[in-house]
Design a protein around this motif. Structure first.
Motif, PDB file in Angstrom:
ATOM      1  N   PRO A 171       0.818  -1.222   0.000  1.00  0.00           N
ATOM      2  CA  PRO A 171       0.000   0.000   0.000  1.00  0.00           C
ATOM      3  C   PRO A 171       0.848   1.268   0.000  1.00  0.00           C
ATOM      4  O   PRO A 171       2.079   1.211   0.167  1.00  0.00           O
ATOM      5  CB  PRO A 171      -0.809  -0.111   1.291  1.00  0.00           C
ATOM      6  CG  PRO A 171      -0.094  -1.093   2.142  1.00  0.00           C
ATOM      7  CD  PRO A 171       0.802  -1.919   1.277  1.00  0.00           C
ATOM      8  N   GLN A 172       0.166   2.366  -0.179  1.00  0.00           N
ATOM      9  CA  GLN A 172       0.808   3.689  -0.227  1.00  0.00           C
ATOM     10  C   GLN A 172       1.753   3.921   0.958  1.00  0.00           C
ATOM     11  O   GLN A 172       1.453   3.521   2.084  1.00  0.00           O
ATOM     12  CB  GLN A 172      -0.314   4.734  -0.223  1.00  0.00           C
ATOM     13  CG  GLN A 172       0.184   6.140  -0.166  1.00  0.00           C
ATOM     14  CD  GLN A 172      -0.846   7.144  -0.660  1.00  0.00           C
ATOM     15  OE1 GLN A 172      -0.484   8.226  -0.989  1.00  0.00           O
ATOM     16  NE2 GLN A 172      -2.106   6.786  -0.723  1.00  0.00           N
ATOM     17  N   GLU A 173       2.870   4.574   0.662  1.00  0.00           N
ATOM     18  CA  GLU A 173       3.832   4.995   1.691  1.00  0.00           C
ATOM     19  C   GLU A 173       4.210   3.863   2.634  1.00  0.00           C
ATOM     20  O   GLU A 173       4.137   4.008   3.853  1.00  0.00           O
ATOM     21  CB  GLU A 173       3.225   6.129   2.526  1.00  0.00           C
ATOM     22  CG  GLU A 173       3.565   7.490   1.995  1.00  0.00           C
ATOM     23  CD  GLU A 173       3.088   8.576   2.950  1.00  0.00           C
ATOM     24  OE1 GLU A 173       3.900   9.006   3.777  1.00  0.00           O
ATOM     25  OE2 GLU A 173       1.899   8.939   2.845  1.00  0.00           O
ATOM     26  N   SER A 174       4.518   2.757   2.063  1.00  0.00           N
ATOM     27  CA  SER A 174       4.860   1.601   2.898  1.00  0.00           C
ATOM     28  C   SER A 174       5.960   0.783   2.241  1.00  0.00           C
ATOM     29  O   SER A 174       6.147   0.848   1.018  1.00  0.00           O
ATOM     30  CB  SER A 174       3.597   0.756   3.102  1.00  0.00           C
ATOM     31  OG  SER A 174       3.884  -0.311   3.961  1.00  0.00           O
ATOM     32  N   GLN A 175       6.653   0.022   3.076  1.00  0.00           N
ATOM     33  CA  GLN A 175       7.723  -0.862   2.590  1.00  0.00           C
ATOM     34  C   GLN A 175       7.526  -2.234   3.224  1.00  0.00           C
ATOM     35  O   GLN A 175       7.280  -2.329   4.434  1.00  0.00           O
ATOM     36  CB  GLN A 175       9.092  -0.275   2.958  1.00  0.00           C
ATOM     37  CG  GLN A 175      10.250  -1.161   2.533  1.00  0.00           C
ATOM     38  CD  GLN A 175      11.600  -0.453   2.557  1.00  0.00           C
ATOM     39  OE1 GLN A 175      11.676   0.788   2.551  1.00  0.00           O
ATOM     40  NE2 GLN A 175      12.675  -1.227   2.579  1.00  0.00           N
ATOM     41  N   GLY A 176       7.649  -3.266   2.435  1.00  0.00           N
ATOM     42  CA  GLY A 176       7.405  -4.612   2.957  1.00  0.00           C
ATOM     43  C   GLY A 176       8.638  -5.250   3.574  1.00  0.00           C
ATOM     44  O   GLY A 176       8.586  -5.796   4.672  1.00  0.00           O
ATOM     45  N   LEU A 177       9.757  -5.177   2.880  1.00  0.00           N
ATOM     46  CA  LEU A 177      10.946  -5.913   3.313  1.00  0.00           C
ATOM     47  C   LEU A 177      12.129  -4.979   3.523  1.00  0.00           C
ATOM     48  O   LEU A 177      12.306  -4.011   2.770  1.00  0.00           O
ATOM     49  CB  LEU A 177      11.334  -6.952   2.251  1.00  0.00           C
ATOM     50  CG  LEU A 177      10.294  -8.029   1.917  1.00  0.00           C
ATOM     51  CD1 LEU A 177      10.785  -8.910   0.769  1.00  0.00           C
ATOM     52  CD2 LEU A 177       9.983  -8.884   3.141  1.00  0.00           C
ATOM     53  N   PRO A 178      12.967  -5.272   4.532  1.00  0.00           N
ATOM     54  CA  PRO A 178      14.199  -4.492   4.702  1.00  0.00           C
ATOM     55  C   PRO A 178      15.214  -4.824   3.610  1.00  0.00           C
ATOM     56  O   PRO A 178      15.012  -5.783   2.848  1.00  0.00           O
ATOM     57  CB  PRO A 178      14.696  -4.951   6.083  1.00  0.00           C
ATOM     58  CG  PRO A 178      14.038  -6.240   6.350  1.00  0.00           C
ATOM     59  CD  PRO A 178      12.795  -6.332   5.524  1.00  0.00           C
ATOM     60  N   PRO A 179      16.322  -4.086   3.542  1.00  0.00           N
ATOM     61  CA  PRO A 179      17.327  -4.386   2.513  1.00  0.00           C
ATOM     62  C   PRO A 179      17.800  -5.840   2.626  1.00  0.00           C
ATOM     63  O   PRO A 179      18.049  -6.331   3.724  1.00  0.00           O
ATOM     64  CB  PRO A 179      18.478  -3.427   2.844  1.00  0.00           C
ATOM     65  CG  PRO A 179      17.885  -2.379   3.713  1.00  0.00           C
ATOM     66  CD  PRO A 179      16.704  -2.972   4.404  1.00  0.00           C
ATOM     67  N   HIS A 180      17.892  -6.487   1.485  1.00  0.00           N
ATOM     68  CA  HIS A 180      18.312  -7.895   1.464  1.00  0.00           C
ATOM     69  C   HIS A 180      18.817  -8.231   0.058  1.00  0.00           C
ATOM     70  O   HIS A 180      18.655  -7.448  -0.869  1.00  0.00           O
ATOM     71  CB  HIS A 180      17.141  -8.818   1.816  1.00  0.00           C
ATOM     72  CG  HIS A 180      16.051  -8.820   0.780  1.00  0.00           C
ATOM     73  ND1 HIS A 180      15.042  -7.873   0.749  1.00  0.00           N
ATOM     74  CD2 HIS A 180      15.819  -9.630  -0.295  1.00  0.00           C
ATOM     75  CE1 HIS A 180      14.234  -8.102  -0.263  1.00  0.00           C
ATOM     76  NE2 HIS A 180      14.683  -9.162  -0.927  1.00  0.00           N
ATOM     77  N   TYR A 181      19.402  -9.404  -0.049  1.00  0.00           N
ATOM     78  CA  TYR A 181      19.676  -9.928  -1.392  1.00  0.00           C
ATOM     79  C   TYR A 181      19.116 -11.333  -1.509  1.00  0.00           C
ATOM     80  O   TYR A 181      18.923 -12.034  -0.507  1.00  0.00           O
ATOM     81  CB  TYR A 181      21.173  -9.875  -1.746  1.00  0.00           C
ATOM     82  CG  TYR A 181      22.115 -10.554  -0.787  1.00  0.00           C
ATOM     83  CD1 TYR A 181      22.335 -11.927  -0.840  1.00  0.00           C
ATOM     84  CD2 TYR A 181      22.829  -9.810   0.157  1.00  0.00           C
ATOM     85  CE1 TYR A 181      23.226 -12.543   0.022  1.00  0.00           C
ATOM     86  CE2 TYR A 181      23.715 -10.418   1.034  1.00  0.00           C
ATOM     87  CZ  TYR A 181      23.913 -11.788   0.964  1.00  0.00           C
ATOM     88  OH  TYR A 181      24.786 -12.394   1.811  1.00  0.00           O
ATOM     89  N   ASP A 182      18.834 -11.701  -2.736  1.00  0.00           N
ATOM     90  CA  ASP A 182      18.253 -13.012  -3.017  1.00  0.00           C
ATOM     91  C   ASP A 182      19.293 -13.920  -3.663  1.00  0.00           C
ATOM     92  O   ASP A 182      20.320 -13.453  -4.161  1.00  0.00           O
ATOM     93  CB  ASP A 182      17.038 -12.850  -3.945  1.00  0.00           C
ATOM     94  CG  ASP A 182      15.920 -12.068  -3.264  1.00  0.00           C
ATOM     95  OD1 ASP A 182      15.472 -12.486  -2.192  1.00  0.00           O
ATOM     96  OD2 ASP A 182      15.515 -11.008  -3.799  1.00  0.00           O
ATOM     97  N   ASP A 183      18.971 -15.215  -3.690  1.00  0.00           N
ATOM     98  CA  ASP A 183      19.898 -16.201  -4.279  1.00  0.00           C
ATOM     99  C   ASP A 183      19.442 -16.620  -5.674  1.00  0.00           C
ATOM    100  O   ASP A 183      19.729 -17.730  -6.126  1.00  0.00           O
ATOM    101  CB  ASP A 183      19.997 -17.435  -3.357  1.00  0.00           C
ATOM    102  CG  ASP A 183      18.650 -18.113  -3.147  1.00  0.00           C
ATOM    103  OD1 ASP A 183      17.619 -17.533  -3.560  1.00  0.00           O
ATOM    104  OD2 ASP A 183      18.623 -19.223  -2.580  1.00  0.00           O
ATOM    105  N   VAL A 184      18.697 -15.740  -6.325  1.00  0.00           N
ATOM    106  CA  VAL A 184      18.129 -16.036  -7.648  1.00  0.00           C
ATOM    107  C   VAL A 184      18.286 -14.833  -8.567  1.00  0.00           C
ATOM    108  O   VAL A 184      18.385 -13.693  -8.109  1.00  0.00           O
ATOM    109  CB  VAL A 184      16.615 -16.362  -7.519  1.00  0.00           C
ATOM    110  CG1 VAL A 184      16.392 -17.801  -7.133  1.00  0.00           C
ATOM    111  CG2 VAL A 184      15.919 -15.434  -6.531  1.00  0.00           C
ATOM    112  N   GLU A 185      18.291 -15.120  -9.862  1.00  0.00           N
ATOM    113  CA  GLU A 185      18.219 -14.045 -10.860  1.00  0.00           C
ATOM    114  C   GLU A 185      16.777 -13.576 -10.893  1.00  0.00           C
ATOM    115  O   GLU A 185      15.864 -14.417 -10.973  1.00  0.00           O
ATOM    116  CB  GLU A 185      18.602 -14.590 -12.233  1.00  0.00           C
ATOM    117  CG  GLU A 185      20.002 -15.166 -12.318  1.00  0.00           C
ATOM    118  CD  GLU A 185      21.065 -14.124 -12.065  1.00  0.00           C
ATOM    119  OE1 GLU A 185      21.151 -13.172 -12.852  1.00  0.00           O
ATOM    120  OE2 GLU A 185      21.805 -14.265 -11.069  1.00  0.00           O
TER     121      GLU A 185
END
Ligand SMILES: O=C(O)CCC(=O)C(=O)O
Ligand SMILES: [Mn+2]
Length: 529
Positions: A171-185
């Motif tokens: 939703p507006q003005e929101s963030q779901g996940l903190p900074p991270h990296y994934d193991d996939v392209e």
């Protein structure tokens, strides 16, 4: 899946597999800007205007690629893939928290999971979305959305690797996940609204594990981007990222297509090395000599151990380079074939045996060639003295779309495939190359083996007839040395009596009429969702 309009040697197309109408239009009438003619054309249309070659040279596993489209056809199509309003219908299908949906929100740099259990109630979900400003992470939507099934199935053919997906609705003005990296392209498709992305230099380039990365370690962004509906962003595994829905945007929906998890050279080596070493021990006595007494009891290994092992490794490397011993990436192959999506077909009958049973005079070719893998594996009846190898033809025709990428180990339930003696490998390779050929010209010594092979593939729904019966070819076989009575003569144990009865959907039509004479035995019980 075989495609129309290719050269005769490669294409072996059937009318029933992909009606032309389906290629041009999504079922709800939204025109598709993607080109489903082949896996490559699909990928090409996904990353257009960048070319496939340019993509792999410049971007793949190297750096992010941003495609800003400003294209209303693309935006409309992307929106049709998944939108917030789809959730109501999905909730009525019995989706569950954890398995299908996670609600989360990033607060002060930390991920807060707004956990719930059991079935998802749509009004509660809406409340959490509107009032708690939770991000809805929807797992593997291709299980429910046909067009995603169609796209991901083609991408799995293109990459030769599993392709998963997640939808994120924030939703507006929101963030779901903190900074991270994934193991996939990842390929991020912006479906609705806008999302603001920040990408950072990787701390672990081409990471092979997912990880959070604290704000103080990530530095300043290398890319600060706002994606709009119809845009696409690619970035390699290991790239640190975070994303939020900006002020003034009602909500953002994006789809993350992901691939190449555990598909590195290291993973390949992990797969092939144990069997390579095992096979080498059969012929190299030095590998069978015993360890020094009590070696395992010492806290640290005695000096010289590493040197001894590295000299073994060098000898093994030489052996590998000489190519006398087959490399067998069986685990990776089986994982892919048993967990990937089944062909995108509207009608289960398309995977049933097609047309009449093949005979010697028929020209045949493999159907669903992109869904077939051949592996060479030790026979279960192996002895210490001799390593008996057998060939498996594995396929994904009857895989379960409903459990795709849901972590259930499909392989344990069903190792789909047909088992043949090693002598059948050349004939299988002949067919797998896409060649159309007379059954009589299969590279096998015995006529009965040629026919058995054709019949077992046909029974499995994997073989189609390219032309009408050619009586001169049949005659040639009847008259060939060693063929005393012809394929259906009285002494032939393979004489067909009844065509197999197609079972209910997702069940194998057993080639019962071939009984004990058939070498190929289906090892599959097929996945029932
Ligand atoms: O939308 C977000 O908060 C993050 C999404 C994400 O990490 C991804 O798509 O890989
Ligand atoms: Mn991510």
């Amino acid at each position: 899946m075989p495609k129309k309009g290719k050269s005769a040697a490669v294409a072996c197309e059937e009318e029933d597999e992909a009606p032309l109408k389906q290629r041009k239009m999504v079922r709800n009438g939204v025109p598709s800007p993607l080109n489903f003619d082949s896996p490559t054309s699909l990928f090409q249309s996904l990353i257009a205007p960048v070319g496939v070659q340019e993509f792999f040279q410049e971007y793949w596993e190297k750096k992010p690629l941003l495609l800003q489209r400003s294209d209303s056809t693309m935006a409309t199509y992307y929106r049709s893939l998944f939108q917030l309003s789809d959730l109501k219908g999905l909730c009525s299908q019995g989706i569950k928290y954890d398995r299908d949906i996670i609600l989360c929100r990033c607060v002060n740099g930390k991920k807060k999971v707004i956990s719930k259990q059991g079935l998802v109630n749509h009004s509660q979900l809406k409340k959490d979305f509107d009032q708690k400003r939770a991000t809805i992470q929807f797992h593997q939507p291709q299980r429910f959305k046909d067009e995603l099934w169609r796209i991901q199935e083609q991408l799995e053919c293109f990459f030769g690797a599993l392709v998963g997906s997640n939808v994120y609705i924030t939703p507006q003005e929101s963030q779901g996940l903190p900074p991270h990296y994934d193991d996939v392209e990842v390929f991020i498709l912006q479906l609705e609204g806008e999302k603001h992305w920040r990408l950072y230099q990787p701390t672990v380039p081409l990471a092979c594990e997912y990880s959070l990365e604290p704000e103080e370690r990530i530095g300043s962004p290398t890319h600060d981007i706002t994606l709009k509906a119809g845009d696409l962003l690619y970035f390699p595994r290991g790239i640190i990222h975070q994303a939020d829905t900006p002020t003034g945007v009602d909500h953002s929906t994006h789809l993350t297509l992901s691939t190449y998890q555990k598909t590195s050279w290291g993973d390949f080596l992990l797969d092939v090395f144990p069997s390579f070493l095992f096979d080498s021990m059969k012929s190299d006595i030095t590998l069978r000599e015993g360890l020094p007494r009590k070696l395992l009891m010492d806290a640290s290994l005695p000096p010289g151990t590493a040197k001894q092992l590295s000299s073994f490794m060098r000898a093994l490397a030489d052996r590998m380079e000489q190519g006398q011993q087959e490399l067998r990436p069986t685990g990776m192959k089986r994982d892919f074939v048993s967990n990937r999506l089944p062909p995108y077909l509207q009608d289960d009958s398309a995977i049933m045996p097609a047309g009449k049973m093949p005979t010697f005079g028929d020209t045949v070719c493999l159907r669903f060639v992109d869904h077939i893998l051949v592996t060479v594996e030790p026979s279960e009846e192996r002895t210490d003295e001799a390593l008996e190898l057998v060939v498996f033809l594995l396929h994904s025709l009857r895989n379960s779309r409903e459990t795709h990428m849901m972590g259930n180990d499909a392989e344990e339930e069903s190792s789909q495939g047909l088992r043949f003696p090693l002598s059948h490998l050349s004939a299988l390779k002949q067919l797998q190359s896409g060649e159309r050929l007379l059954v009589a010209n299969l590279q096998l010594d015995l006529d009965s083996d040629k026919l058995n092979l054709a019949l077992s593939l046909w029974s499995e729904g994997l073989l189609s007839m390219v032309n009408t019966h050619d009586p001169s070819a049949a005659l040639a076989v009847f008259q060939s040395p060693g063929s005393v009575t012809g394929p259906w003569g009285p002494s032939c144990p393979l004489r067909p009596q009844l065509p197999p009865q197609p079972g209910p959907s997702h069940q194998l039509a057993q080639p019962q009429f071939l009984d004990a004479a058939l070498y190929a035995t289906s090892t599959s019980q097929y996945c029932e969702a």
